[in-house]
Design a protein around this motif. Structure first.
Motif, PDB file in Angstrom:
ATOM      1  N   ARG A   1      -0.726  -6.424  -1.580  1.00 62.78           N
ATOM      2  CA  ARG A   1       0.695  -5.907  -1.845  1.00 62.78           C
ATOM      3  C   ARG A   1       2.012  -6.958  -1.007  1.00 62.78           C
ATOM      4  NH1 ARG A   1       5.081  -3.783  -2.417  1.00 62.78           N
ATOM      5  NH2 ARG A   1       5.277  -2.176  -2.023  1.00 62.78           N
ATOM      6  N   ILE A   2       0.702  -7.458  -0.090  1.00 59.16           N
ATOM      7  CA  ILE A   2       1.519  -8.300   0.560  1.00 59.16           C
ATOM      8  C   ILE A   2       2.075  -9.648  -0.056  1.00 59.16           C
ATOM      9  CG2 ILE A   2       1.303  -9.660   2.806  1.00 59.16           C
ATOM     10  CD1 ILE A   2      -0.229  -8.460   4.124  1.00 59.16           C
ATOM     11  N   ALA A   3       1.775  -9.911  -0.930  1.00 61.21           N
ATOM     12  CA  ALA A   3       1.619 -10.539  -1.513  1.00 61.21           C
ATOM     13  C   ALA A   3       2.981 -10.413  -2.578  1.00 61.21           C
ATOM     14  CB  ALA A   3       0.708 -11.819  -2.829  1.00 61.21           C
ATOM     15  N   GLU A   4       3.409  -9.647  -2.853  1.00 63.24           N
ATOM     16  CA  GLU A   4       4.134  -8.763  -4.164  1.00 63.24           C
ATOM     17  C   GLU A   4       5.461  -9.123  -3.455  1.00 63.24           C
ATOM     18  OE1 GLU A   4       2.739  -5.866  -6.930  1.00 63.24           O
ATOM     19  OE2 GLU A   4       3.923  -4.247  -4.536  1.00 63.24           O
ATOM     20  N   VAL A   5       5.745  -8.172  -1.937  1.00 63.28           N
ATOM     21  CA  VAL A   5       6.460  -8.234  -0.855  1.00 63.28           C
ATOM     22  C   VAL A   5       7.019 -10.212  -1.209  1.00 63.28           C
ATOM     23  CG1 VAL A   5       7.047  -7.821   1.452  1.00 63.28           C
ATOM     24  CG2 VAL A   5       5.726  -6.062   0.186  1.00 63.28           C
ATOM     25  N   LEU A   6       6.128 -10.691  -0.783  1.00 69.46           N
ATOM     26  CA  LEU A   6       6.920 -11.912  -0.591  1.00 69.46           C
ATOM     27  C   LEU A   6       7.931 -12.682  -1.679  1.00 69.46           C
ATOM     28  CD1 LEU A   6       4.008 -13.599   1.622  1.00 69.46           C
ATOM     29  CD2 LEU A   6       6.260 -13.925   2.428  1.00 69.46           C
ATOM     30  N   ARG A   7       6.630 -12.421  -2.960  1.00 69.88           N
ATOM     31  CA  ARG A   7       7.175 -12.803  -4.243  1.00 69.88           C
ATOM     32  C   ARG A   7       8.966 -12.178  -4.195  1.00 69.88           C
ATOM     33  NH1 ARG A   7       2.064 -12.583  -6.058  1.00 69.88           N
ATOM     34  NH2 ARG A   7       2.424 -10.415  -6.889  1.00 69.88           N
ATOM     35  N   GLU A   8       9.332 -11.256  -3.790  1.00 70.09           N
ATOM     36  CA  GLU A   8      10.207 -10.227  -4.165  1.00 70.09           C
ATOM     37  C   GLU A   8      11.237 -10.960  -2.735  1.00 70.09           C
ATOM     38  OE1 GLU A   8       8.513  -5.884  -3.731  1.00 70.09           O
ATOM     39  OE2 GLU A   8      10.633  -5.755  -2.780  1.00 70.09           O
ATOM     40  N   GLY A   9      10.785 -11.498  -1.426  1.00 67.25           N
ATOM     41  CA  GLY A   9      11.352 -12.068  -0.640  1.00 67.25           C
ATOM     42  C   GLY A   9      12.001 -13.104  -1.459  1.00 67.25           C
ATOM     43  N   ARG A  10      10.762 -14.060  -1.994  1.00 66.10           N
ATOM     44  CA  ARG A  10      11.270 -15.515  -2.469  1.00 66.10           C
ATOM     45  C   ARG A  10      12.567 -15.745  -3.938  1.00 66.10           C
ATOM     46  NH1 ARG A  10       7.068 -18.406  -5.279  1.00 66.10           N
ATOM     47  NH2 ARG A  10       7.020 -17.312  -6.425  1.00 66.10           N
TER      48      ARG A  10
ATOM     49  N   ALA B   1      -0.211   0.981   5.816  1.00 63.82           N
ATOM     50  CA  ALA B   1       0.163  -0.299   5.236  1.00 63.82           C
ATOM     51  C   ALA B   1       1.348  -0.245   4.411  1.00 63.82           C
ATOM     52  CB  ALA B   1      -0.571  -1.254   4.685  1.00 63.82           C
ATOM     53  N   GLU B   2       1.296   0.626   3.344  1.00 68.14           N
ATOM     54  CA  GLU B   2       2.636   1.209   1.853  1.00 68.14           C
ATOM     55  C   GLU B   2       3.857   1.689   3.076  1.00 68.14           C
ATOM     56  OE1 GLU B   2       2.633   0.381  -0.261  1.00 68.14           O
ATOM     57  OE2 GLU B   2       4.059   1.090  -1.683  1.00 68.14           O
ATOM     58  N   ALA B   3       3.107   2.174   3.875  1.00 70.78           N
ATOM     59  CA  ALA B   3       4.757   2.703   4.651  1.00 70.78           C
ATOM     60  C   ALA B   3       5.799   1.546   4.784  1.00 70.78           C
ATOM     61  CB  ALA B   3       4.037   3.743   5.351  1.00 70.78           C
ATOM     62  N   VAL B   4       4.736   0.231   5.191  1.00 70.65           N
ATOM     63  CA  VAL B   4       5.570  -0.034   6.421  1.00 70.65           C
ATOM     64  C   VAL B   4       5.977  -0.970   5.041  1.00 70.65           C
ATOM     65  CG1 VAL B   4       5.297   0.025   8.640  1.00 70.65           C
ATOM     66  CG2 VAL B   4       3.675  -1.648   7.286  1.00 70.65           C
ATOM     67  N   LEU B   5       5.241  -1.700   3.860  1.00 74.94           N
ATOM     68  CA  LEU B   5       5.817  -1.963   3.104  1.00 74.94           C
ATOM     69  C   LEU B   5       6.879  -1.781   2.361  1.00 74.94           C
ATOM     70  CD1 LEU B   5       1.967  -4.167   3.150  1.00 74.94           C
ATOM     71  CD2 LEU B   5       4.442  -4.857   3.825  1.00 74.94           C
ATOM     72  N   SER B   6       7.089  -0.766   2.135  1.00 75.02           N
ATOM     73  CA  SER B   6       7.368  -0.126   1.090  1.00 75.02           C
ATOM     74  C   SER B   6       9.160  -0.279   1.793  1.00 75.02           C
ATOM     75  CB  SER B   6       6.881   0.867  -0.132  1.00 75.02           C
ATOM     76  OG  SER B   6       6.793   1.908   0.637  1.00 75.02           O
TER      77      SER B   6
END
Lengths: 193, 193
Positions: free
Chosen positions: A124-133, A65-70
């Motif tokens: 981790r997914i919440a973090e990605v969404l916050r970054e996007g926001r 998961a980390e590989a695709v999310l990062s």
């Protein structure tokens, strides 16, 4: 592979296929091609072997998961990549299926990696969404925490639907469905209105 | 309750708690307070009892879903009511959990009600979404089939997350997350933009 290694790998496979309750020490030995003496030389018993197996499976799920999310790129692309990554859908999730195993959930040392893995994944997914926001890619009204739980739940529930149907089609539909709902909350989608 | 009835109800409970593989004929008899003779007088064995139990659980799940989905009101309200209806979240879904049971899935007569129930549920939710779209309540670009699969998957995966965490909170978050994503595709939400 050493026999200790073969025993762990066989346990991982059997936990995935049959769960903890449905896996006997004998079945592990047979799959590993190891005798009872060898198993009890390396491990105190099925619980210790299962702890090693579950720990390794959880770690692998996290690394994948980390590989695709990062990866670089916009938040929604990384989440779409997580949703659409290749999976052995009909086998189900090797970590998620353990939540249905009463003997795993009753044993804190066995259930802890399951709990930690999902907590980490949603976080981790919440973090990605916050970054996007924060980068202006996503509607500011989108709640990162609940949306992240939705994304992980769709994947886990997609496995359930696929196994029920005996086909990966409902999994594919469920993940495309949530990917479209998410895409509609992207700022580029909104600008097209 | 007759002893046949008690045997079916006990099997339903045990399948929910421990799954098929983890449920012995003896455990069923003990929970039902029925002897071995009584069990084999009414049923040919665990498979026949499990068929009766699974059939009844599947029918109940369908009736509960139909009650909220066929209620009057806008499509998104009916789907939100389905998502938020009261559930014994930490016990998991009595039908969904069977998909992780290799002995259930390997037996067509046991797995058929599981398959049919989810196929029906996704189809029924797609129907509600189509109705909503046809009445102008939903964005015409919303695909009813994949969105319906997403809705059912979120609930099933929500159970997985809740059981992993030992708390219903991740379930509640996952369903609120998808309810918000859906609400954003409602035409009234769009008019507010």
């Amino acid at each position: 592979m050493s026999s200790a290694e073969r025993l762990i790998e066989s346990t991982r496979e059997l936990l995935w296929e049959r769960g903890y309750t449905g896996t006997s020490p004998r079945a592990i030995q047979q799959r590993a091609g190891a005798g009872q003496g060898s198993m009890y030389h390396h491990f105190s018993g099925k619980p210790e072997l299962a702890r090693a197996a579950i720990g390794r499976t959880a770690e692998e799920m996290r690394a994948t998961a980390e590989a695709v999310l990062s990866a670089p790129g916009p938040a929604l692309e990384r989440i779409a990549a997580y949703l659409h990554r290749e999976r052995a859908v009909l086998r189900g999730c090797p970590v998620g299926r353990l939540t249905q195993d009463p003997d795993v959930m009753a044993d804190a040392t066995l259930s802890e990696p399951v709990k930690q893995t999902f907590a980490w994944l949603v976080g981790r997914i919440a973090e990605v969404l916050r970054e996007g926001r924060d980068r202006g890619e996503l509607d500011v009204a989108l709640d990162p925490e609940s949306t992240a739980a939705t994304v992980v739940a769709v994947v886990q529930g997609g496995y359930v639907l696929a196994r029920a149907a005996g086909s990966s089609e409902p999994f594919d539909r469920a993940v495309s469905g949530v990917a479209s709902l998410l895409a509609a909350r992207g700022t580029s989608a909104r600008n097209d209105d």
